[in-house]
Design a protein around this motif. Structure first.
Motif, short mmCIF file in Angstrom:
data_model
loop_
_atom_site.label_atom_id
_atom_site.label_comp_id
_atom_site.label_asym_id
_atom_site.label_seq_id
_atom_site.Cartn_x
_atom_site.Cartn_y
_atom_site.Cartn_z
N SER A 33 0.86 -1.17 0.00
CA SER A 33 0.00 0.00 0.00
C SER A 33 0.90 1.22 0.00
N GLU A 34 0.33 2.40 -0.34
CA GLU A 34 1.20 3.57 -0.47
C GLU A 34 1.83 3.99 0.85
N PHE A 35 1.10 3.83 1.97
CA PHE A 35 1.65 4.11 3.29
C PHE A 35 0.76 3.44 4.33
N GLY A 36 1.23 3.43 5.57
CA GLY A 36 0.41 2.95 6.66
C GLY A 36 -0.45 4.08 7.20
N ARG A 37 -0.93 3.92 8.43
CA ARG A 37 -1.78 4.94 9.01
C ARG A 37 -1.28 5.30 10.41
N THR A 38 -1.80 6.35 10.97
CA THR A 38 -1.36 6.77 12.28
C THR A 38 -1.54 5.66 13.31
N PHE A 39 -0.57 5.54 14.20
CA PHE A 39 -0.64 4.48 15.21
C PHE A 39 -1.74 4.78 16.23
N ARG A 40 -1.93 6.06 16.53
CA ARG A 40 -3.02 6.45 17.43
C ARG A 40 -4.32 6.55 16.65
N GLU A 41 -5.42 6.16 17.26
CA GLU A 41 -6.71 6.39 16.61
C GLU A 41 -7.06 7.87 16.70
N ASN A 42 -7.86 8.35 15.77
CA ASN A 42 -8.26 9.75 15.79
C ASN A 42 -9.60 9.93 16.52
N GLY A 43 -10.14 11.15 16.55
CA GLY A 43 -11.37 11.42 17.27
C GLY A 43 -12.60 10.82 16.66
N ASN A 44 -12.48 10.29 15.44
CA ASN A 44 -13.61 9.67 14.75
C ASN A 44 -13.52 8.14 14.75
N ARG A 45 -12.72 7.63 15.66
CA ARG A 45 -12.51 6.18 15.75
C ARG A 45 -12.00 5.58 14.44
N GLY A 46 -11.13 6.35 13.83
CA GLY A 46 -10.46 5.90 12.62
C GLY A 46 -8.98 6.21 12.73
N THR A 47 -8.31 6.21 11.60
CA THR A 47 -6.88 6.53 11.56
C THR A 47 -6.62 7.43 10.37
N ASP A 48 -5.54 8.20 10.45
CA ASP A 48 -5.21 9.15 9.39
C ASP A 48 -3.97 8.69 8.62
N HIS A 49 -3.61 9.45 7.62
CA HIS A 49 -2.49 9.08 6.76
C HIS A 49 -1.21 8.97 7.57
N GLY A 50 -0.48 7.89 7.36
CA GLY A 50 0.72 7.64 8.14
C GLY A 50 1.96 7.49 7.28
N HIS A 51 2.81 6.55 7.66
CA HIS A 51 4.11 6.41 6.98
C HIS A 51 4.42 4.92 6.76
N GLY A 52 5.08 4.27 7.70
CA GLY A 52 5.46 2.88 7.50
C GLY A 52 4.26 1.95 7.39
N SER A 53 4.42 0.89 6.60
CA SER A 53 3.34 -0.06 6.36
C SER A 53 3.83 -1.48 6.63
N VAL A 54 3.02 -2.46 6.26
CA VAL A 54 3.40 -3.87 6.33
C VAL A 54 3.16 -4.48 4.96
N TYR A 55 4.19 -5.10 4.38
CA TYR A 55 4.05 -5.78 3.10
C TYR A 55 3.77 -7.26 3.33
N TRP A 56 2.96 -7.84 2.45
CA TRP A 56 2.67 -9.27 2.50
C TRP A 56 3.44 -9.95 1.37
N ILE A 57 3.99 -11.10 1.65
CA ILE A 57 4.61 -11.93 0.62
C ILE A 57 3.98 -13.32 0.72
#
Length: 410
Positions: free
Chosen positions: A318-342
């Protein structure tokens, strides 16, 4: 046909299929070729929900609503993979069985050094696979360069992008066809229009490529039409056993698997809808549903590949991961590091690999995200070098200035 109608038909007909037959491998050659399917999750999926840092107490502190239970035997708890990591429970019946068989692995803290946190900029940056600094060729994607290297090496690799439009990652000097298998059987240009378009090119330089493009489209349509009856029968049988559904991405993945088993050795597909700013959910909810559908689809692809699965590798990014903390809407915002699957029948899976760090507040990137410790070009370069036996010069053509990093997965 008026000029405007002609241009509209050309745009809708998946005519990037031109030259799709030029690099088709023989059946005998294809049986021994490595297959590679590249899956792009557009929208930046929440990697910290896919691969949960179970040894991190910080995780529960900053995700009071969207965090998953890090231990337990119930269906909503993460699936333990190691002392440090657990898998989202939505993948219990799809990806986890592949993991236990050594056919799935994960690379956390993976991604690009691009810091824009823009979907479009970061997607383009990854698909180009070029250095962030200096001149960049915006019509030259790294999978096209990989296919170019392999075909210059006389490997006769047939490539296909299973998309409505040819993505940047597949654009470049080599003509690669594209077709969205979800629309197979319903071509935007009918046979009469196809003949008319082909006749307009007769005697011109592109005549052969246009003819081959329509022939390739017809081949794909014929194969997929033959599968439809099988799909209906399979769905009825599997529904009674609570097995993988052929609806949605599952059906699309099976069709891709059929084509890659019989015709194409290098494929690309993208899956959207991963931008979860609001009401992301945890063990249940919108993200869990997406993981479940994706996992079932990938397992369906593996099943459809048959014996060819043993020399197939699937890469999910994916292009990036998401924020490690949840936001005020019980979601997450644009982040940086991700996890790749092989994934793959012949990989050394059943492990979480790559450079890692304990997940704590002090180790977050800019106090908000997973850091990028496994740069994607070096990581993918090392993987491609192992799959295809690329020389340093060939790898430098695919990822200029990068030394591949071998994580021992192939």
């Amino acid at each position: 046909m008026k000029r405007r109608q002609f241009l509209q038909a050309m745009a809708a007909s998946s005519l990037p299929l031109i030259s799709g037959r030029l690099f088709a491998a023989s059946d005998a050659t294809l049986q021994t070729q490595p297959r590679l399917l590249f899956v792009f999750l557009r929208g930046g999926y929440d990697a910290a929900s896919l691969l949960v840092p179970t040894s991190s107490s910080f995780y529960s502190e900053v995700r009071p609503n969207i965090g998953l239970a890090r231990s337990g035997n119930d269906a909503n708890s993460v699936i333990g993979l190691s002392t440090d990591w657990g898998l989202h429970p939505a993948l219990r019946d799809s990806i986890y069985p592949l993991y236990t068989k050594g056919q799935a692995a994960f690379i956390p803290f993976a991604g690009t050094d691009d810091l824009s946190r823009s979907h479009f900029e970061t997607q383009d940056s990854i698909e180009l696979g070029q250095p962030l600094q200096g001149h960049r060729d915006l019509g030259n994607g790294f999978l096209n360069r990989l296919a170019t290297v392999l075909n210059k090496d006389s490997r006769n690799i047939a490539a296909m992008s299973f998309t409505d439009q040819l993505p940047i990652i597949m654009q470049g000097s080599l003509q690669i066809p594209n077709t969205a298998v979800k629309n197979v059987g319903k071509p935007a240009v009918d046979s009469r229009q196809s003949q008319l378009i082909a006749s307009m090119y007769q005697g011109k330089p592109l005549a052969k490529q246009v003819d081959e493009g329509f022939a390739t489209r017809d081949e794909v349509n014929n194969q997929m039409n033959a599968m439809q009856a099988e799909d209906k029968s399979r769905e009825m049988n599997e529904a009674n056993r609570n097995a993988i559904s052929t609806k949605g991405f599952g059906l699309e993945a099976r069709r891709i698997g059929k084509l890659m088993q019989t015709k194409y050795a290098l494929g690309f597909v993208d899956v959207g809808g991963w931008d979860t700013h609001v009401n992301q959910g945890n063990a249940n909810g919108q993200l869990a549903t997406k993981f479940s559908e994706l996992g079932k689809g990938l397992a369906a692809f593996a099943d459809e590949m048959g014996d060819a699965w043993n020399n197939t590798t699937v890469v999910v990014v994916s292009e990036f991961g998401r924020t490690f903390r949840e936001n005020g809407n019980r979601g997450t915002d644009h982040g940086h590091g991700s996890v790749y699957w092989i994934l793959g029948g012949g990989i050394h899976g059943g492990q979480v690999v790559g450079e890692q760090v304990a997940v704590e507040q002090k180790t977050l990137f800019q106090n908000r995200d997973f850091p990028v410790l496994n740069e994607y070009r070096a990581t993918l370069g090392g993987l491609f070098a192992r799959i295809y036996g690329l020389s340093p010069k060939q790898l430098d053509y695919v990822f200029a200035g990068v030394k591949g990093r071998d994580l021992g997965l192939v």
